[in-house]
Design a protein around this motif. Structure first.
Motif, PDB file in Angstrom:
ATOM      1  N   LEU A  54       6.266 -15.620  -7.486  1.00 43.22           N
ATOM      2  CA  LEU A  54       6.888 -15.894  -6.122  1.00 43.22           C
ATOM      3  C   LEU A  54       8.097 -15.686  -5.425  1.00 43.22           C
ATOM      4  N   GLY A  55       7.783 -14.740  -4.554  1.00 38.46           N
ATOM      5  CA  GLY A  55       9.340 -14.119  -4.056  1.00 38.46           C
ATOM      6  C   GLY A  55       9.539 -14.198  -2.881  1.00 38.46           C
ATOM      7  N   ILE A  56      11.474 -14.602  -1.998  1.00 41.40           N
ATOM      8  CA  ILE A  56      11.902 -15.922  -1.550  1.00 41.40           C
ATOM      9  C   ILE A  56      12.535 -14.479  -0.774  1.00 41.40           C
ATOM     10  N   CYS A  57      12.421 -14.507   0.443  1.00 42.78           N
ATOM     11  CA  CYS A  57      13.029 -13.462   0.941  1.00 42.78           C
ATOM     12  C   CYS A  57      13.077 -12.028   0.251  1.00 42.78           C
ATOM     13  N   LEU A  58      14.537 -11.765  -0.235  1.00 46.10           N
ATOM     14  CA  LEU A  58      14.706 -10.225  -0.313  1.00 46.10           C
ATOM     15  C   LEU A  58      13.316  -9.836  -2.159  1.00 46.10           C
ATOM     16  N   GLY A  59      13.010 -11.698  -2.841  1.00 46.61           N
ATOM     17  CA  GLY A  59      12.137 -11.679  -3.902  1.00 46.61           C
ATOM     18  C   GLY A  59      10.766 -10.913  -2.499  1.00 46.61           C
ATOM     19  N   MET A  60      10.326 -11.080  -1.481  1.00 46.02           N
ATOM     20  CA  MET A  60       9.025 -10.582  -0.865  1.00 46.02           C
ATOM     21  C   MET A  60       9.317  -9.131  -0.615  1.00 46.02           C
ATOM     22  N   GLN A  61      10.310  -9.408  -0.547  1.00 41.51           N
ATOM     23  CA  GLN A  61      10.894  -7.380  -0.332  1.00 41.51           C
ATOM     24  C   GLN A  61      10.428  -6.638  -1.366  1.00 41.51           C
ATOM     25  N   GLY A 121       4.349  -0.562  -4.342  1.00 43.64           N
ATOM     26  CA  GLY A 121       3.984   0.567  -3.192  1.00 43.64           C
ATOM     27  C   GLY A 121       4.167   0.898  -1.577  1.00 43.64           C
ATOM     28  N   ALA A 122       4.777  -0.715  -1.395  1.00 34.61           N
ATOM     29  CA  ALA A 122       4.886  -1.039  -0.118  1.00 34.61           C
ATOM     30  C   ALA A 122       6.554  -0.747   0.218  1.00 34.61           C
ATOM     31  N   VAL A 123       6.177  -0.432   1.952  1.00 35.04           N
ATOM     32  CA  VAL A 123       7.847   0.307   2.793  1.00 35.04           C
ATOM     33  C   VAL A 123       8.503  -0.706   3.191  1.00 35.04           C
ATOM     34  N   VAL A 124       9.963  -0.616   2.424  1.00 39.75           N
ATOM     35  CA  VAL A 124      10.266  -1.726   3.300  1.00 39.75           C
ATOM     36  C   VAL A 124      11.189  -0.972   4.196  1.00 39.75           C
ATOM     37  N   ARG A 125      11.802  -2.045   5.642  1.00 35.76           N
ATOM     38  CA  ARG A 125      12.606  -1.223   6.416  1.00 35.76           C
ATOM     39  C   ARG A 125      12.825  -2.009   7.176  1.00 35.76           C
ATOM     40  N   LYS A 126      14.068  -1.566   8.248  1.00 34.91           N
ATOM     41  CA  LYS A 126      14.521  -2.738   9.464  1.00 34.91           C
ATOM     42  C   LYS A 126      13.335  -3.416  10.153  1.00 34.91           C
ATOM     43  N   ASN A 127      13.868  -4.313  10.696  1.00 31.82           N
ATOM     44  CA  ASN A 127      13.143  -5.359  10.935  1.00 31.82           C
ATOM     45  C   ASN A 127      13.537  -4.869  13.098  1.00 31.82           C
ATOM     46  N   ASP A 128      12.153  -4.803  14.188  1.00 36.36           N
ATOM     47  CA  ASP A 128      13.321  -4.883  15.484  1.00 36.36           C
ATOM     48  C   ASP A 128      13.815  -5.743  15.585  1.00 36.36           C
ATOM     49  N   VAL A 129      13.837  -7.194  15.018  1.00 38.46           N
ATOM     50  CA  VAL A 129      14.580  -8.082  15.013  1.00 38.46           C
ATOM     51  C   VAL A 129      15.349  -8.601  13.673  1.00 38.46           C
ATOM     52  N   VAL A 165       8.591  -5.847   5.335  1.00 37.15           N
ATOM     53  CA  VAL A 165       7.985  -4.767   4.599  1.00 37.15           C
ATOM     54  C   VAL A 165       6.289  -4.025   5.568  1.00 37.15           C
ATOM     55  N   ASP A 166       6.202  -3.266   5.281  1.00 37.75           N
ATOM     56  CA  ASP A 166       4.737  -2.611   5.769  1.00 37.75           C
ATOM     57  C   ASP A 166       3.767  -2.895   4.940  1.00 37.75           C
ATOM     58  N   LEU A 167       2.598  -2.992   4.767  1.00 36.09           N
ATOM     59  CA  LEU A 167       1.594  -3.731   3.735  1.00 36.09           C
ATOM     60  C   LEU A 167       0.680  -2.741   3.294  1.00 36.09           C
ATOM     61  N   SER A 168       0.860  -1.948   2.009  1.00 37.78           N
ATOM     62  CA  SER A 168      -0.031  -1.618   0.855  1.00 37.78           C
ATOM     63  C   SER A 168      -1.453  -2.329   1.112  1.00 37.78           C
ATOM     64  N   ASP A 169      -2.675  -0.728   0.312  1.00 33.60           N
ATOM     65  CA  ASP A 169      -3.310  -1.178   0.167  1.00 33.60           C
ATOM     66  C   ASP A 169      -3.790  -2.661  -0.303  1.00 33.60           C
ATOM     67  N   ASN A 170      -3.016  -3.385  -1.678  1.00 29.89           N
ATOM     68  CA  ASN A 170      -2.968  -4.033  -2.391  1.00 29.89           C
ATOM     69  C   ASN A 170      -2.328  -5.992  -2.056  1.00 29.89           C
ATOM     70  N   ILE A 171      -2.571  -5.434  -0.637  1.00 32.77           N
ATOM     71  CA  ILE A 171      -1.216  -6.562  -0.501  1.00 32.77           C
ATOM     72  C   ILE A 171      -2.042  -7.161   0.813  1.00 32.77           C
ATOM     73  N   GLU A 172      -2.833  -8.258   0.634  1.00 31.91           N
ATOM     74  CA  GLU A 172      -2.739  -9.397   1.398  1.00 31.91           C
ATOM     75  C   GLU A 172      -1.927 -10.370   3.033  1.00 31.91           C
ATOM     76  N   ILE A 203       2.558 -13.122   1.839  1.00 37.29           N
ATOM     77  CA  ILE A 203       1.874 -11.975   1.731  1.00 37.29           C
ATOM     78  C   ILE A 203       1.272 -12.458   0.044  1.00 37.29           C
ATOM     79  N   LYS A 204       0.962 -11.762  -0.050  1.00 41.86           N
ATOM     80  CA  LYS A 204      -0.355 -12.383  -1.494  1.00 41.86           C
ATOM     81  C   LYS A 204      -0.578 -10.617  -1.670  1.00 41.86           C
ATOM     82  N   VAL A 205      -0.473 -10.656  -3.404  1.00 39.72           N
ATOM     83  CA  VAL A 205      -0.729  -9.310  -4.288  1.00 39.72           C
ATOM     84  C   VAL A 205      -1.837 -10.275  -5.384  1.00 39.72           C
ATOM     85  N   GLY A 206      -3.254 -10.027  -5.185  1.00 36.08           N
ATOM     86  CA  GLY A 206      -3.711 -10.456  -6.310  1.00 36.08           C
ATOM     87  C   GLY A 206      -3.882 -11.756  -5.988  1.00 36.08           C
ATOM     88  N   SER A 207      -4.631 -12.584  -7.395  1.00 43.01           N
ATOM     89  CA  SER A 207      -4.864 -13.755  -7.120  1.00 43.01           C
ATOM     90  C   SER A 207      -3.660 -14.930  -7.711  1.00 43.01           C
TER      91      SER A 207
END
Length: 235
Positions: A82-89, A96-104, A148-155, A168-172
């Protein structure tokens, strides 16, 4: 076997989660990277939780490189995460996903329209075990400027108004949440007095919002973290 909790900055700890762990005599270990603790191997733990912090998952520091490698290994070993805030990013970045500045920038309890921040669980995922008894829409606290932008293996499990990718979720059994359900009153006071972005806001108004939402926020926090501990087989 116990739960590994990783702090990226000392003041951002497990909060409500720690109360649940102690109430249920669940063994846990906290590695405070901000205080100089080492990034530990995930193999020796039943589950891993990575807390928030002011770093970016894009940082080229040794600390971040080791953290990303640890998370990637945990996911490969199918260790509940379980990742919280930065832990999600960092979860997203490790996949392999992109982490970027949010518009807000999302800071505090209310958005720029004065409405409480909330997450909307997607219909497809409403029965995911992480959301059992949680309901929808769920009010949440925010403290982030990146997304974050999502990669193919991220729901994508849940969305927000000004930052779409909220849970978001990766795997099970690996999850990331952009906001915070872990705040206790004592922790919140520390954040208000030390976090530069929160110090830009009206402290009295933030405390009033926290007080108004206290029961709902606490109940949601207990439900959310208890659900993850059940997924991890610790509760």
């Amino acid at each position: 076997m116990s739960l590994l909790i990783v702090k990226n900055i000392t003041r951002e700890g497990p909060g409500i989660l720690e109360k649940i762990l102690k109430e249920n005599d669940i063994d846990f270990h906290i590695a405070d990277l901000d205080a100089g603790d080492k990034v530990l191997e995930p193999d020796n733990y039943s589950a891993v939780i990575v807390c928030g912090g002011p770093d970016s998952a894009n940082d080229k520091t040794r600390k971040m490189e080791q953290e990303l490698a640890m998370i990637k290994k945990a996911i490969e070993l199918e260790i509940p995460y379980l990742g919280i805030c930065l832990g999600m990013q960092t979860l997203a970045k490790s996949q392999g996903a992109v982490v970027r500045k949010n518009d807000v920038r999302e800071i505090g309890f209310r958005d720029k329209d004065g409405e409480y921040y909330s997450v909307n669980i997607e219909d497809k995922w409403i029965n995911d075990p992480l959301f059992k008894d949680l309901g929808n829409l769920v009010k949440i606290f925010h403290l982030h400027g990146e997304t974050v932008d999502l990669s193919d293996n991220i729901e994508l499990l849940a969305t927000g108004k000004y930052c779409k990718n909220q849970i978001i979720k990766v795997g099970s059994n690996a999850y990331g949440i952009q906001g915070h359900f872990e705040l206790t009153p004592e922790m919140f006071e520390v954040w208000l007095d030390n976090d530069p972005e929160l110090m830009e806001l009206d402290k009295t108004m933030l405390l009033e919002d926290f007080d108004e939402l206290a029961e709902e926020y606490r109940n949601n926090g207990y439900t959310f973290f208890s659900n993850f501990l059940k997924i991890a087989g610790l509760l």
